[in-house]
Design an enzyme around this catalytic site. Structure first.
Site, mmCIF file in Angstrom:
data_model
loop_
_atom_site.group_PDB
_atom_site.id
_atom_site.type_symbol
_atom_site.label_atom_id
_atom_site.label_comp_id
_atom_site.label_asym_id
_atom_site.label_seq_id
_atom_site.Cartn_x
_atom_site.Cartn_y
_atom_site.Cartn_z
ATOM 1 N N CYS A 64 1.421 -1.312 -0.438
ATOM 2 C CA CYS A 64 0.494 -0.092 -0.238
ATOM 3 C C CYS A 64 0.853 1.218 -0.161
ATOM 4 C CB CYS A 64 -0.735 -0.360 1.363
ATOM 5 S SG CYS A 64 -1.646 1.755 1.372
ATOM 6 N N CYS A 67 0.998 4.955 3.700
ATOM 7 C CA CYS A 67 1.840 4.969 4.873
ATOM 8 C C CYS A 67 3.911 4.999 4.559
ATOM 9 C CB CYS A 67 2.000 4.048 6.061
ATOM 10 S SG CYS A 67 0.210 4.512 6.780
ATOM 11 N N CYS A 141 -5.863 -1.648 7.625
ATOM 12 C CA CYS A 141 -5.441 0.179 7.746
ATOM 13 C C CYS A 141 -5.011 0.328 9.009
ATOM 14 C CB CYS A 141 -6.540 0.390 6.488
ATOM 15 S SG CYS A 141 -5.674 1.917 6.861
ATOM 16 N N PHE A 268 -7.964 32.574 6.175
ATOM 17 C CA PHE A 268 -7.820 31.426 5.729
ATOM 18 C C PHE A 268 -8.773 30.150 6.962
ATOM 19 C CE2 PHE A 268 -4.021 32.743 4.260
ATOM 20 C CZ PHE A 268 -3.965 32.702 3.059
ATOM 21 N N GLU A 288 -11.905 33.739 4.959
ATOM 22 C CA GLU A 288 -11.847 33.154 4.196
ATOM 23 C C GLU A 288 -11.744 32.970 2.309
ATOM 24 O OE1 GLU A 288 -11.565 29.298 2.337
ATOM 25 O OE2 GLU A 288 -10.643 29.667 4.460
ATOM 26 N N ASP A 336 -3.784 30.420 8.572
ATOM 27 C CA ASP A 336 -3.665 28.948 8.781
ATOM 28 C C ASP A 336 -3.748 29.186 6.884
ATOM 29 O OD1 ASP A 336 -3.630 26.358 8.815
ATOM 30 O OD2 ASP A 336 -5.559 25.764 9.663
ATOM 31 N N CYS A 362 1.405 24.181 7.350
ATOM 32 C CA CYS A 362 1.138 22.097 6.972
ATOM 33 C C CYS A 362 2.715 22.023 6.307
ATOM 34 C CB CYS A 362 -0.298 21.656 6.450
ATOM 35 S SG CYS A 362 -0.711 22.242 4.835
#
Length: 405
Positions: A64, A67, A141, A268, A288, A336, A362
């Site tokens: 898979c 990950c 999973c 955001f 936003e 963000d 992120c």
């Protein structure tokens, strides 16, 4: 056969040897062999394993592609992700206190996009194999929340009704307080019979909402998310933090960063992940680009009790960032942005002189770029809190506090 010693992990979690030579699923200190294909080592064999190598907890790991780091012990992954943040900041000449990373537990992802494909015997559901378009079924999973596993059966039914033989459906399933929220992409064009069959499936499977592309086919109940004291039903496909643990960790950091601010701007803002919890203590103005997310947030705010005033504005902050004068009379900002960061908005924010900034990101690289802009303009980066809510992947989240000097 040539042997290679892995020196470090790259940004995507691959081992890197001198050259550079990239060796998937290897760890620093390991001696490996394989077939060199350009700069990538194929058919890798481990000659000398690292003492930080562990048995992957998921039996699907080798095939898979969901990950990429289950073969690495948790302490190694935690240190590597923290080092990625530190190195991104160091490259910009920014120094700060980086706190220990907070990692979401296994089986905690509340949203997953399953691939679902029709077959001669029925349908297959799972994730694409590592580096390929081959569909791998993943009934055990270890990443997703247990209630999301029911989404695999839903995706199988949807493939039978609305998938072509040539393309796999992308079935995004999200947990909510009222049931599963399902959105489908790459399906057959809707017609009368398909709409009827899909609406019937929504009833029989008892999920909250079903959207086929941009069209909502059925909604038994609004798919509600809890944001502080408010309950919000975001539009299909709206942004949502990956795990409850990750959301709580980022929210705690944001609250600490803004302190006792009484008037806050949330940039955001999405559907109110931070806006609505902060409204328990402060008046918040949410900005936003997606008007439908703000509408959902506003409905949640109006139905909640005990919250201070929340206002909102639909605005493309990449093309029309808030200008310095628009931050007047506010005590703090929460920002963000998506992975591209907020270069244009940060330039204007840096001129505002606002006392406190809670920055959520992120992408450590674009965060470091924007942090440099704020640092140059007279802001101190007090601390950074890394958050690993995308467990076993190279993705890294963080929250940070900036204070005007």
């Amino acid at each position: 056969m040539t042997q290679y010693t892995i020196e470090r992990l790259g940004l995507f979690g691959d081992g890197i040897a001198e050259g550079p030579v990239f060796a998937p699923m290897t760890l620093p200190g390991e001696v490996v062999t394989g077939q060199l294909d350009g700069s990538t080592l194929r058919d890798v064999k481990i000659v000398t394993p690292s003492d930080m190598r562990v048995s992957p907890p998921c039996r699907h790991f080798n095939a898979c592609g969901g990950c990429s780091l289950q073969h690495a012990a948790d302490p190694l992954v935690a240190k590597w992700k923290t080092d990625v943040v530190a190195q991104a900041l160091a490259a910009q000449g920014v120094v700060t206190n980086i706190r220990p990373i907070l990692t979401s537990p296994p089986n905690s992802r509340r949203r997953a996009t399953f691939a679902a494909k029709r077959t001669k015997k029925g349908a297959m559901v799972g994730f694409h194999g590592r580096g390929s378009d081959v569909l791998i079924e993943t009934p055990d999973c270890q990443l997703v929340a247990p209630e999301l596993l029911a989404g695999m059966d839903i995706a199988r039914d949807l493939a039978g009704l609305g998938a072509s033989r040539k393309a796999a459906l992308a079935v995004t399933v999200t947990t909510s307080l009222t049931g599963l929220d399902v959105q489908v992409e790459n399906g057959k064009p809707l017609d009368g019979p398909l709409r009827h069959e899909l609406a019937s499936l929504c009833e029989t499977r008892q999920f909250a909402r079903l959207a086929w592309g941009d069209e909502v086919i059925g909604m038994r109940v609004p798919p509600v998310q809890q944001f502080g004291a408010a309950q919000v039903a975001p539009p299909p496909g709206a942004f949502l933090q990956a795990t409850h643990h990750g959301e709580a960790s980022l929210l705690a950091a944001v609250k600490e960063a803004v302190g006792d601010a009484k008037r806050i701007i949330d940039l955001f803002a999405g559907s109110g992940t931070f806006t609505l919890p902060l409204a328990a203590q402060a008046e918040v103005h949410a900005v936003e680009g997606a008007a439908d997310m703000l509408e959902a947030m506003d409905k949640g705010w109006r139905m909640a009790k005990g919250l201070k005033t929340v206002t909102h504005q639909a605005r493309d902050l990449f093309r029309r960032p808030l200008l310095p004068d628009e931050f007047r009379k506010h005590d703090a900002v929460v920002i963000d942005p998506p992975r591209a960061g907020a270069e244009a908005q940060t330039v204007e924010l840096a001129k505002s002189g606002i006392a406190r900034i809670a920055f959520v990101s992120c992408n450590p690289v674009t965060f470091a770029r924007d942090a440099k802009t704020l640092d140059d303009a007279g802001y101190d980066l007090v601390w950074v809190q890394p958050v690993d809510q995308f467990r076993w992947s190279p993705h890294i989240e963080l929250a940070a506090q900036f204070v005007a000097r």
